[in-house]
Enzyme design. Structure first.
Site, PDB file in Angstrom:
ATOM      1  N   ARG A 103       0.723  -1.120  -0.068  1.00  0.00           N
ATOM      2  CA  ARG A 103      -0.101   0.040  -0.075  1.00  0.00           C
ATOM      3  C   ARG A 103       1.096   1.291  -0.073  1.00  0.00           C
ATOM      4  O   ARG A 103       1.990   1.423   0.800  1.00  0.00           O
ATOM      5  CB  ARG A 103      -0.945  -0.135   1.215  1.00  0.00           C
ATOM      6  CG  ARG A 103      -1.969  -1.196   1.174  1.00  0.00           C
ATOM      7  CD  ARG A 103      -2.736  -0.856   2.686  1.00  0.00           C
ATOM      8  NE  ARG A 103      -3.235  -2.138   3.063  1.00  0.00           N
ATOM      9  CZ  ARG A 103      -4.077  -2.977   2.200  1.00  0.00           C
ATOM     10  NH1 ARG A 103      -4.665  -2.751   1.014  1.00  0.00           N
ATOM     11  NH2 ARG A 103      -4.644  -3.924   2.902  1.00  0.00           N
ATOM     12  N   GLY A 104       0.420   2.187  -0.748  1.00  0.00           N
ATOM     13  CA  GLY A 104       1.279   3.487  -0.853  1.00  0.00           C
ATOM     14  C   GLY A 104       0.220   4.731  -0.623  1.00  0.00           C
ATOM     15  O   GLY A 104      -1.038   4.465  -0.543  1.00  0.00           O
TER      16      GLY A 104
ATOM     17  N   GLY B 169      -2.098   4.530  -4.046  1.00  0.00           N
ATOM     18  CA  GLY B 169      -3.057   3.255  -4.122  1.00  0.00           C
ATOM     19  C   GLY B 169      -2.580   2.010  -3.398  1.00  0.00           C
ATOM     20  O   GLY B 169      -1.499   1.825  -2.698  1.00  0.00           O
TER      21      GLY B 169
ATOM     22  N   ASP C 189       8.283   9.919  -7.689  1.00  0.00           N
ATOM     23  CA  ASP C 189       8.010   9.249  -6.563  1.00  0.00           C
ATOM     24  C   ASP C 189       9.526   8.409  -6.452  1.00  0.00           C
ATOM     25  O   ASP C 189       9.130   7.204  -6.100  1.00  0.00           O
ATOM     26  CB  ASP C 189       6.865   8.496  -6.449  1.00  0.00           C
ATOM     27  CG  ASP C 189       6.709   7.922  -5.283  1.00  0.00           C
ATOM     28  OD1 ASP C 189       7.069   8.392  -4.116  1.00  0.00           O
ATOM     29  OD2 ASP C 189       5.924   7.055  -4.873  1.00  0.00           O
TER      30      ASP C 189
END
Length: 173
Positions: free
Chosen positions: A11-12, A15, A126
């Site tokens: 999980r980030g 999403g 990211d």
């Protein structure tokens, strides 16, 4: 609709990533479903989908391929990516210090990925140890940069006062 979700991989901020299997081909993929707070924002979805499609043009051995992007029948926004086995750089270094030669080899391969990304006129937005997968391929170190879902065109990333271009994360603007 085109994938069967098998297990949660992580999980980030954007999403949840699942191990999934494509219906028909049975190919294993990583499928990210956007958090509802992002998927519900029309302006975010309108910018995400074309940029993700542009990120799919990056074809390099050091970059996980983005295979598909879109909206499912139920309106859920998703990204389907090459499933990369191994350990994240974050997990690897949490298990103990890396040998200097090992660290340099990893950094060189990450740099190769960034060159390919920048050649496509994209900025990753990211890049972090969670988005770098490290594995062995026939006894040799193999690194892949993951998660191009928030890659942005270099022409869209504008540094603000005191910011460096490429370190602006539009998902949190």
């Amino acid at each position: 609709g085109r994938c069967r979700l098998v297990a949660v991989l992580g999980r980030g901020g954007l999403g949840t990533v699942f191990r999934a299997q494509r219906i028909g081909s049975l190919m294993a993929v990583a499928r990210e479903l956007l958090q509802p707070r992002f998927a519900a924002r029309d302006e975010y979805r309108r910018s995400l989908l074309p940029e993700a499609r542009r990120a799919a043009t990056v074809a390099h051995q050091r970059c996980a391929r983005l295979l598909d992007v879109g909206e499912a029948e139920d309106g859920q926004t998703y990204l389907a990516m090459e499933l990369v086995e191994g350990r994240t750089l974050d997990g690897l270094w949490r298990s103990g210090p890396l040998a200097p030669a090992h660290a340099v080899a990893i950094l060189l391969q990450v740099a190769e990925a960034l060159v390919a990304i920048h050649a496509a006129e994209l900025v990753h937005c990211d890049l972090s140890p969670r988005n770098v997968m490290v594995a062995a391929d026939e006894g040799r170190l193999c690194v892949k940069v993951l998660d191009f879902g928030i890659a942005r065109s270099m022409h869209l990333v504008r540094p603000g006062p005191g910011e460096l271009a490429g370190f602006v994360n539009p998902a949190f603007s």
